[in-house]
Design a protein around this motif. Structure first.
Motif, PDB file in Angstrom:
ATOM      1  N   LEU A  65       0.931  -1.054   0.242  1.00 22.05           N
ATOM      2  CA  LEU A  65      -0.204   0.070   0.217  1.00 22.05           C
ATOM      3  C   LEU A  65       0.899   1.273  -0.152  1.00 22.05           C
ATOM      4  N   VAL A  66       0.587   2.130  -0.702  1.00 19.37           N
ATOM      5  CA  VAL A  66       1.313   3.343  -1.180  1.00 19.37           C
ATOM      6  C   VAL A  66       0.376   4.464  -0.722  1.00 19.37           C
ATOM      7  N   PHE A  67       0.918   5.061   0.644  1.00 21.93           N
ATOM      8  CA  PHE A  67       0.260   6.244   1.348  1.00 21.93           C
ATOM      9  C   PHE A  67       0.730   7.519   0.421  1.00 21.93           C
ATOM     10  N   HIS A  68      -0.083   8.240  -0.006  1.00 24.46           N
ATOM     11  CA  HIS A  68       0.387   9.496  -0.704  1.00 24.46           C
ATOM     12  C   HIS A  68       0.076  10.906  -0.086  1.00 24.46           C
ATOM     13  N   GLU A  69      -1.199  10.601   0.610  1.00 23.18           N
ATOM     14  CA  GLU A  69      -1.859  11.749   1.643  1.00 23.18           C
ATOM     15  C   GLU A  69      -2.563  11.350   2.894  1.00 23.18           C
ATOM     16  N   PRO A  70      -2.312  12.005   3.823  1.00 26.98           N
ATOM     17  CA  PRO A  70      -3.040  11.712   5.153  1.00 26.98           C
ATOM     18  C   PRO A  70      -4.482  11.584   4.851  1.00 26.98           C
ATOM     19  N   VAL A  71      -5.416  10.709   5.559  1.00 31.58           N
ATOM     20  CA  VAL A  71      -6.897  10.886   5.876  1.00 31.58           C
ATOM     21  C   VAL A  71      -7.333  11.298   7.112  1.00 31.58           C
ATOM     22  N   SER A  72      -7.906  12.414   7.098  1.00 31.04           N
ATOM     23  CA  SER A  72      -8.323  12.846   8.488  1.00 31.04           C
ATOM     24  C   SER A  72     -10.039  12.649   8.459  1.00 31.04           C
ATOM     25  N   ILE A  73     -10.292  12.669   9.898  1.00 35.14           N
ATOM     26  CA  ILE A  73     -11.721  12.606  10.168  1.00 35.14           C
ATOM     27  C   ILE A  73     -12.491  13.843   9.549  1.00 35.14           C
ATOM     28  N   GLY A  74     -13.538  13.619   8.939  1.00 36.55           N
ATOM     29  CA  GLY A  74     -14.411  14.392   8.245  1.00 36.55           C
ATOM     30  C   GLY A  74     -14.008  14.501   6.772  1.00 36.55           C
ATOM     31  N   SER A  75     -13.128  13.693   6.368  1.00 36.71           N
ATOM     32  CA  SER A  75     -12.832  13.693   4.906  1.00 36.71           C
ATOM     33  C   SER A  75     -13.872  12.723   4.139  1.00 36.71           C
ATOM     34  N   ILE A  76     -13.874  12.968   2.820  1.00 39.45           N
ATOM     35  CA  ILE A  76     -14.614  12.157   2.036  1.00 39.45           C
ATOM     36  C   ILE A  76     -13.804  11.245   1.397  1.00 39.45           C
ATOM     37  N   VAL A  77     -13.816   9.862   1.395  1.00 41.53           N
ATOM     38  CA  VAL A  77     -12.762   8.952   0.743  1.00 41.53           C
ATOM     39  C   VAL A  77     -13.620   8.323  -0.299  1.00 41.53           C
ATOM     40  N   THR A  78     -13.024   8.423  -1.494  1.00 40.73           N
ATOM     41  CA  THR A  78     -13.525   7.388  -2.561  1.00 40.73           C
ATOM     42  C   THR A  78     -12.740   6.515  -3.076  1.00 40.73           C
ATOM     43  N   CYS A  79     -13.097   5.375  -3.318  1.00 39.57           N
ATOM     44  CA  CYS A  79     -12.351   4.104  -3.502  1.00 39.57           C
ATOM     45  C   CYS A  79     -12.760   3.715  -5.149  1.00 39.57           C
ATOM     46  N   ILE A  80     -12.074   3.577  -5.928  1.00 44.34           N
ATOM     47  CA  ILE A  80     -12.151   3.379  -7.413  1.00 44.34           C
ATOM     48  C   ILE A  80     -11.274   2.089  -7.840  1.00 44.34           C
ATOM     49  N   ALA A  81     -11.956   0.970  -7.938  1.00 42.02           N
ATOM     50  CA  ALA A  81     -11.488  -0.116  -8.471  1.00 42.02           C
ATOM     51  C   ALA A  81     -11.870  -0.781  -9.960  1.00 42.02           C
ATOM     52  N   GLN A  82     -10.704  -1.357 -10.535  1.00 40.87           N
ATOM     53  CA  GLN A  82     -10.907  -1.917 -12.015  1.00 40.87           C
ATOM     54  C   GLN A  82     -10.059  -2.949 -12.083  1.00 40.87           C
ATOM     55  N   VAL A  83     -10.648  -3.898 -12.849  1.00 38.94           N
ATOM     56  CA  VAL A  83      -9.691  -5.048 -13.112  1.00 38.94           C
ATOM     57  C   VAL A  83      -8.833  -4.601 -14.098  1.00 38.94           C
ATOM     58  N   ALA A  84      -7.491  -4.830 -13.914  1.00 37.61           N
ATOM     59  CA  ALA A  84      -6.450  -4.238 -14.809  1.00 37.61           C
ATOM     60  C   ALA A  84      -5.897  -5.446 -15.700  1.00 37.61           C
ATOM     61  N   TYR A  85      -6.209  -6.620 -15.028  1.00 34.76           N
ATOM     62  CA  TYR A  85      -5.408  -7.842 -16.021  1.00 34.76           C
ATOM     63  C   TYR A  85      -6.396  -8.942 -15.538  1.00 34.76           C
ATOM     64  N   ALA A  86      -6.753  -9.964 -16.284  1.00 32.20           N
ATOM     65  CA  ALA A  86      -7.479 -11.177 -16.179  1.00 32.20           C
ATOM     66  C   ALA A  86      -6.456 -12.615 -16.610  1.00 32.20           C
ATOM     67  N   GLY A  87      -6.160 -13.215 -15.478  1.00 32.54           N
ATOM     68  CA  GLY A  87      -5.472 -14.476 -15.971  1.00 32.54           C
ATOM     69  C   GLY A  87      -6.439 -15.632 -16.249  1.00 32.54           C
ATOM     70  N   ARG A  88      -6.090 -16.880 -15.936  1.00 30.88           N
ATOM     71  CA  ARG A  88      -7.029 -17.978 -16.083  1.00 30.88           C
ATOM     72  C   ARG A  88      -7.936 -18.156 -14.881  1.00 30.88           C
ATOM     73  N   THR A  89      -7.610 -17.889 -13.894  1.00 36.66           N
ATOM     74  CA  THR A  89      -8.780 -18.101 -12.621  1.00 36.66           C
ATOM     75  C   THR A  89      -8.415 -16.994 -11.689  1.00 36.66           C
ATOM     76  N   SER A  90      -7.623 -15.889 -11.872  1.00 36.59           N
ATOM     77  CA  SER A  90      -7.306 -14.673 -10.897  1.00 36.59           C
ATOM     78  C   SER A  90      -7.378 -13.541 -11.793  1.00 36.59           C
ATOM     79  N   MET A  91      -7.381 -12.219 -10.984  1.00 35.78           N
ATOM     80  CA  MET A  91      -7.306 -11.140 -11.818  1.00 35.78           C
ATOM     81  C   MET A  91      -6.488 -10.106 -10.716  1.00 35.78           C
ATOM     82  N   GLN A  92      -5.831  -9.248 -11.594  1.00 33.17           N
ATOM     83  CA  GLN A  92      -5.119  -7.931 -10.822  1.00 33.17           C
ATOM     84  C   GLN A  92      -6.015  -6.737 -10.800  1.00 33.17           C
ATOM     85  N   VAL A  93      -6.525  -6.381  -9.752  1.00 36.11           N
ATOM     86  CA  VAL A  93      -7.483  -5.312  -9.961  1.00 36.11           C
ATOM     87  C   VAL A  93      -6.617  -4.054  -9.084  1.00 36.11           C
ATOM     88  N   LYS A  94      -6.878  -2.998  -9.858  1.00 32.70           N
ATOM     89  CA  LYS A  94      -6.141  -1.674  -9.408  1.00 32.70           C
ATOM     90  C   LYS A  94      -7.130  -0.938  -8.591  1.00 32.70           C
TER      91      LYS A  94
END
Length: 154
Positions: A65-94
Motif C-alpha cells: 500500500l502506498v500512502f500519498h496523502e493523510p486521511v483525516s476525520i471528516g474527509s470524504i474518501v472515494t475508492c475506485i477499483a477496476q480489473v487491470a488484468y485477467a489471467g486464467r482464474t485470477s485477476m489483478q485489480v487496481k
C-alpha cells in the motif's frame, strides 16, 4: 461459448464507493487507520472482480500500500477499483483511494493506491476460469500492462 466466458471490456468492472470518515475510524491524532482504508479497498477490489468474473471472488494478495496523502476525520474518501488484468482464474485489480478534505483543499487527491490479486471461485469454492479482458482506451492499455506485469508467473 457461455455469456460468462466471453471477454469483457475493462470499463465493465469499474466500481466506485464513497464514505465519510468518522471518529471511530481514526486514531487519537484524527488520522484514519490504514486498516480502515485497506478494508474499504478490499471491498471495492472484490466487487470489481465479481462484476468481471460473474461470481464469487476472494483476495489472495495485496501489493504494498502506498500512502500519498493523510486521511483525516471528516474527509470524504472515494475508492475506485477496476480489473487491470485477467489471467486464467485470477485477476489483478487496481484500487485508487481519493481523499477530499474540504478543510484543506478543494479538489480530491490520491491518498492510496495498490493492486489486489483476486481469485474467482466456483460453487465448489475452487478457482474457476474468468472471462478475458479487453482494454479499449490508451489509459486502459497502460493499466492492462501494469496488471500483467504484476500477475504471478508460473
Amino acid at each position: 461459448m457461455s455469456e460468462l466466458k466471453k471477454a469483457r471490456k475493462m470499463s465493465y468492472s469499474r466500481v466506485e464507493s464513497s464514505v465519510l470518515m468518522l471518529p471511530d475510524q481514526a486514531n487519537a491524532l484524527g488520522n484514519v487507520h490504514g486498516g480502515e482504508l485497506m478494508k474499504l479497498m478490499d471491498n471495492v477490489a472484490v466487487m470489481a472482480a465479481m462484476k468481471h468474473s460473474g461470481g464469487a471472488a476472494v483476495t489472495a494478495r495485496v501489493d504494498e500500500l502506498v500512502f500519498h496523502e493523510p486521511v483525516s476525520i471528516g474527509s470524504i474518501v472515494t475508492c475506485i477499483a477496476q480489473v487491470a488484468y485477467a489471467g486464467r482464474t485470477s485477476m489483478q485489480v487496481k484500487v485508487t483511494v481519493y481523499v477530499h478534505d474540504l478543510k484543506k483543499y478543494t479538489e480530491p487527491r490520491i491518498a492510496l493506491s495498490s493492486f489486489f490479486s483476486i481469485v474467482h471461485l466456483g460453487d465448489d469454492n475452487r478457482p474457476k476460469e474468468v472471462p478475458g479482458l479487453i482494454a479499449v482506451t490508451e489509459e486502459e492499455k497502460v493499466l492492462y500492462k501494469a496488471g500483467e506485469e504484476r500477475y504471478p508467473k508460473k
